[in-house]
Scaffold this motif. Sequence first.
Motif, PDB file in Angstrom:
ATOM      1  N   MET A 162       0.858  -1.186   0.000  1.00  0.00           N
ATOM      2  CA  MET A 162       0.000   0.000   0.000  1.00  0.00           C
ATOM      3  C   MET A 162       0.891   1.232   0.000  1.00  0.00           C
ATOM      4  O   MET A 162       1.968   1.229   0.628  1.00  0.00           O
ATOM      5  CB  MET A 162      -0.899   0.035   1.239  1.00  0.00           C
ATOM      6  N   VAL A 163       0.446   2.266  -0.708  1.00  0.00           N
ATOM      7  CA  VAL A 163       1.112   3.567  -0.698  1.00  0.00           C
ATOM      8  C   VAL A 163       0.273   4.490   0.171  1.00  0.00           C
ATOM      9  O   VAL A 163      -0.866   4.830  -0.178  1.00  0.00           O
ATOM     10  CB  VAL A 163       1.252   4.129  -2.126  1.00  0.00           C
ATOM     11  N   LEU A 164       0.806   4.859   1.328  1.00  0.00           N
ATOM     12  CA  LEU A 164       0.043   5.613   2.328  1.00  0.00           C
ATOM     13  C   LEU A 164       0.581   7.036   2.468  1.00  0.00           C
ATOM     14  O   LEU A 164       1.791   7.256   2.430  1.00  0.00           O
ATOM     15  CB  LEU A 164       0.112   4.902   3.676  1.00  0.00           C
ATOM     16  N   ARG A 165      -0.355   7.979   2.660  1.00  0.00           N
ATOM     17  CA  ARG A 165      -0.004   9.384   2.870  1.00  0.00           C
ATOM     18  C   ARG A 165      -0.793   9.911   4.061  1.00  0.00           C
ATOM     19  O   ARG A 165      -1.960   9.556   4.247  1.00  0.00           O
ATOM     20  CB  ARG A 165      -0.302  10.209   1.616  1.00  0.00           C
ATOM     21  N   PRO A 166      -0.185  10.755   4.873  1.00  0.00           N
ATOM     22  CA  PRO A 166      -0.866  11.230   6.082  1.00  0.00           C
ATOM     23  C   PRO A 166      -1.930  12.276   5.793  1.00  0.00           C
ATOM     24  O   PRO A 166      -1.793  13.092   4.877  1.00  0.00           O
ATOM     25  CB  PRO A 166       0.280  11.844   6.893  1.00  0.00           C
ATOM     26  N   LYS A 167      -3.006  12.243   6.573  1.00  0.00           N
ATOM     27  CA  LYS A 167      -3.981  13.327   6.576  1.00  0.00           C
ATOM     28  C   LYS A 167      -3.528  14.284   7.679  1.00  0.00           C
ATOM     29  O   LYS A 167      -3.744  14.038   8.877  1.00  0.00           O
ATOM     30  CB  LYS A 167      -5.389  12.787   6.828  1.00  0.00           C
ATOM     31  N   GLU A 168      -2.889  15.366   7.268  1.00  0.00           N
ATOM     32  CA  GLU A 168      -2.120  16.190   8.194  1.00  0.00           C
ATOM     33  C   GLU A 168      -2.964  17.003   9.168  1.00  0.00           C
ATOM     34  O   GLU A 168      -2.422  17.636  10.069  1.00  0.00           O
ATOM     35  CB  GLU A 168      -1.162  17.085   7.408  1.00  0.00           C
ATOM     36  N   ASP A 169      -4.280  16.982   8.991  1.00  0.00           N
ATOM     37  CA  ASP A 169      -5.118  17.626  10.000  1.00  0.00           C
ATOM     38  C   ASP A 169      -5.334  16.711  11.207  1.00  0.00           C
ATOM     39  O   ASP A 169      -5.830  17.148  12.254  1.00  0.00           O
ATOM     40  CB  ASP A 169      -6.468  18.032   9.409  1.00  0.00           C
ATOM     41  N   VAL A 170      -4.921  15.433  11.057  1.00  0.00           N
ATOM     42  CA  VAL A 170      -5.091  14.448  12.130  1.00  0.00           C
ATOM     43  C   VAL A 170      -3.748  13.922  12.629  1.00  0.00           C
ATOM     44  O   VAL A 170      -3.558  13.715  13.824  1.00  0.00           O
ATOM     45  CB  VAL A 170      -5.956  13.259  11.646  1.00  0.00           C
ATOM     46  N   ILE A 171      -2.792  13.726  11.706  1.00  0.00           N
ATOM     47  CA  ILE A 171      -1.516  13.133  12.090  1.00  0.00           C
ATOM     48  C   ILE A 171      -0.356  13.922  11.484  1.00  0.00           C
ATOM     49  O   ILE A 171      -0.390  14.316  10.307  1.00  0.00           O
ATOM     50  CB  ILE A 171      -1.442  11.643  11.668  1.00  0.00           C
ATOM     51  N   ASP A 172       0.647  14.189  12.279  1.00  0.00           N
ATOM     52  CA  ASP A 172       1.815  14.946  11.836  1.00  0.00           C
ATOM     53  C   ASP A 172       2.584  14.146  10.783  1.00  0.00           C
ATOM     54  O   ASP A 172       2.779  12.934  10.926  1.00  0.00           O
ATOM     55  CB  ASP A 172       2.715  15.239  13.035  1.00  0.00           C
ATOM     56  N   LYS A 173       3.049  14.799   9.724  1.00  0.00           N
ATOM     57  CA  LYS A 173       3.716  14.101   8.618  1.00  0.00           C
ATOM     58  C   LYS A 173       5.014  13.428   9.054  1.00  0.00           C
ATOM     59  O   LYS A 173       5.398  12.388   8.494  1.00  0.00           O
ATOM     60  CB  LYS A 173       3.982  15.060   7.464  1.00  0.00           C
ATOM     61  N   ASP A 174       5.716  13.978  10.037  1.00  0.00           N
ATOM     62  CA  ASP A 174       6.953  13.351  10.519  1.00  0.00           C
ATOM     63  C   ASP A 174       6.659  12.197  11.482  1.00  0.00           C
ATOM     64  O   ASP A 174       7.439  11.253  11.581  1.00  0.00           O
ATOM     65  CB  ASP A 174       7.842  14.387  11.212  1.00  0.00           C
ATOM     66  N   PHE A 175       5.537  12.298  12.161  1.00  0.00           N
ATOM     67  CA  PHE A 175       5.151  11.234  13.082  1.00  0.00           C
ATOM     68  C   PHE A 175       4.544  10.046  12.333  1.00  0.00           C
ATOM     69  O   PHE A 175       4.637   8.899  12.785  1.00  0.00           O
ATOM     70  CB  PHE A 175       4.149  11.782  14.105  1.00  0.00           C
TER      71      PHE A 175
END
Length: 366
Positions: free
Chosen positions: A87-100
């Motif tokens: 799977m290719v996953l990308r963060p939803k940055e309003d919920v989870i920090d991109k570095d975390f």
Amino acid sequence: MGTFKFDEIAFNSTEKKKPVDEDKYTYLGLEHLDSDSIYVTRYGADVAPKGDKLIMKKGDVLFGKRRAYQKKVAIAPFDGIFSAHGMVLRPKEDVIDKDFFPMFIKSDYFLDAAIKISVGSLSPTINWRDLKELKFELPSLEEQRKLAEVLWAIYDMKDKYKKLILATDELVKSQFIEMFGDPNDPLKSVPFEVAFTIRDDLRKPINDTVRAEMHENAEYPYYGANGQVDTINEYLMDCIALCLAEDCGAYGAGDATSYIVDGKCWVNNHAHVLIPKECCDINYANAFFRVMDLSKYVSGTTRLKLTQGKMKEIPVVLPEFDQQIMFADFVNQSDKSKFALQEAIKDLDALSKKIIAENLIPAGKE
């Protein structure tokens, strides 16, 4: 702390393409991902891979959905294509920090939950329709940023230690070459049976059912291709010997292909049993097989095998006995350094898991 379904945390990018020849240079398969690292060090294929592949962008988090118990997670190092078994996953940055986000996907908190919803027996796979419904507790974005800073510092320190371990292995190979020359040079070697007596007659396999009945009052090591795999209540050998992996081993230069047994034990048929002759120090021999590239002597693709016949073809560099001892001592000191680094990595792993448990997993759900 808030509760979120996984599809509220991450995008699952399903964009695909049919590979063309140039895509072979930027292809990542699950075989390129290592369970113990989030960084990619291998990539590409000899020819363009067949079948549609996922499009990945640099920085995407790649997750192996097939055989997820292998816990393969990595950060895409460049734009390219990725196995359809991932799977290719990308963060939803309003919920989870991109570095975390990469640390979260790599955590046992996420992976253990994902593995539980795998379907299939021979090749269990995770379906997005099930994964997206899983719920996870997340701290505030500010707390996530603080956690990411700490977790990445720990991870980068582990990575530096791993590189030092690799450098230690390279130092051992360099020292051997400096002292004795190329370990693969047959002109500086003796035939295998000049150095060793082959005692494969001392080994014997035991199936799992029989071995399960040999656990009462167990005190004797039971060895396989790469070392001890069990403890049982009977033994076949009572001597010091060198065991060289017959199958299920790693045979490249720098790989630990052999190990020493000493005393009462049982060796199965996945390892050859060798008794070094008087001209050959056993610790030197064990170190020699580490620097020797044995890959050309093995057969098979998915399960490599070193037959006794091919083993006999291996040339053995056999210097003067005092030089053997000197090199073995050098390797022993190097191994002490490696062990200290490996223990430090274990401590950092434990610290990382503790931080996750204290800050990510709600009380009572560990």
